[in-house]
Design an enzyme around this catalytic site. Sequence first.
Site, PDB file in Angstrom:
ATOM      1  N   TYR A  15       0.816  -1.220   0.000  1.00  0.00           N
ATOM      2  CA  TYR A  15       0.000   0.000   0.000  1.00  0.00           C
ATOM      3  C   TYR A  15       0.844   1.263   0.000  1.00  0.00           C
ATOM      4  O   TYR A  15       0.314   2.367  -0.081  1.00  0.00           O
ATOM      5  CB  TYR A  15      -0.913   0.016   1.237  1.00  0.00           C
ATOM      6  N   GLY A  16       2.162   1.129   0.083  1.00  0.00           N
ATOM      7  CA  GLY A  16       3.020   2.305   0.229  1.00  0.00           C
ATOM      8  C   GLY A  16       4.208   2.288  -0.712  1.00  0.00           C
ATOM      9  O   GLY A  16       4.054   2.218  -1.928  1.00  0.00           O
ATOM     10  N   GLU A  92      10.968  -4.414   5.892  1.00  0.00           N
ATOM     11  CA  GLU A  92       9.947  -3.842   6.769  1.00  0.00           C
ATOM     12  C   GLU A  92      10.300  -3.909   8.259  1.00  0.00           C
ATOM     13  O   GLU A  92       9.525  -3.445   9.092  1.00  0.00           O
ATOM     14  CB  GLU A  92       8.592  -4.523   6.518  1.00  0.00           C
TER      15      GLU A  92
END
Length: 182
Positions: A15-16, A92
Amino acid sequence: MGVPEGRRRRLIFTYGTLKKGFANHRLMEDLITSGDAVFIGSYRTADKYPLVCGPYRVPFLLNLPGRAGSHHVWGEAYEVSDSAVSRMDELEGITRGHYERLPIRLCSAGGGDAAVVEAEAYFAHRSYAEEMWRRNGERGYAVYSEKEAKGYVKRKDRPQHLTFLDQIDLFLSEPPQPVRLV
């Protein structure tokens, strides 16, 4: 064409910065080239979630479904191998408490009566998610676009003497900047 047989397959929702056109998409390109990832398509979350920006305009999906001010978040889905998940987990900061990889339900971008599919997404770590939501005025975005990414600072250009969690703590301790209308 999917991830080669003999490798476990997972669906990951980005999403980023892992999306096409953003700073960390190079990882996805590398995974696609190596056969460890396949772009599946554009998707949105089946449930509403807060999507906010933290320090350096880094996007965070918060595992606070249904909050007022949250949205069905738009992004991309990739079918990936276990090897790809390991590389994505490293980026992440899973072991460092930056993000958590958790289940999420998605709908294809086609809308209508689209089938819901199960996937995984990288959510802000629960240790700071609630505070991040408050720091963003309990308002989120439906999509991390070029507009929201304006001012994003690549990892290599951030202060190297601070950990990412230190940077998050500093961001959370500062008062919100007033929104300037131009």
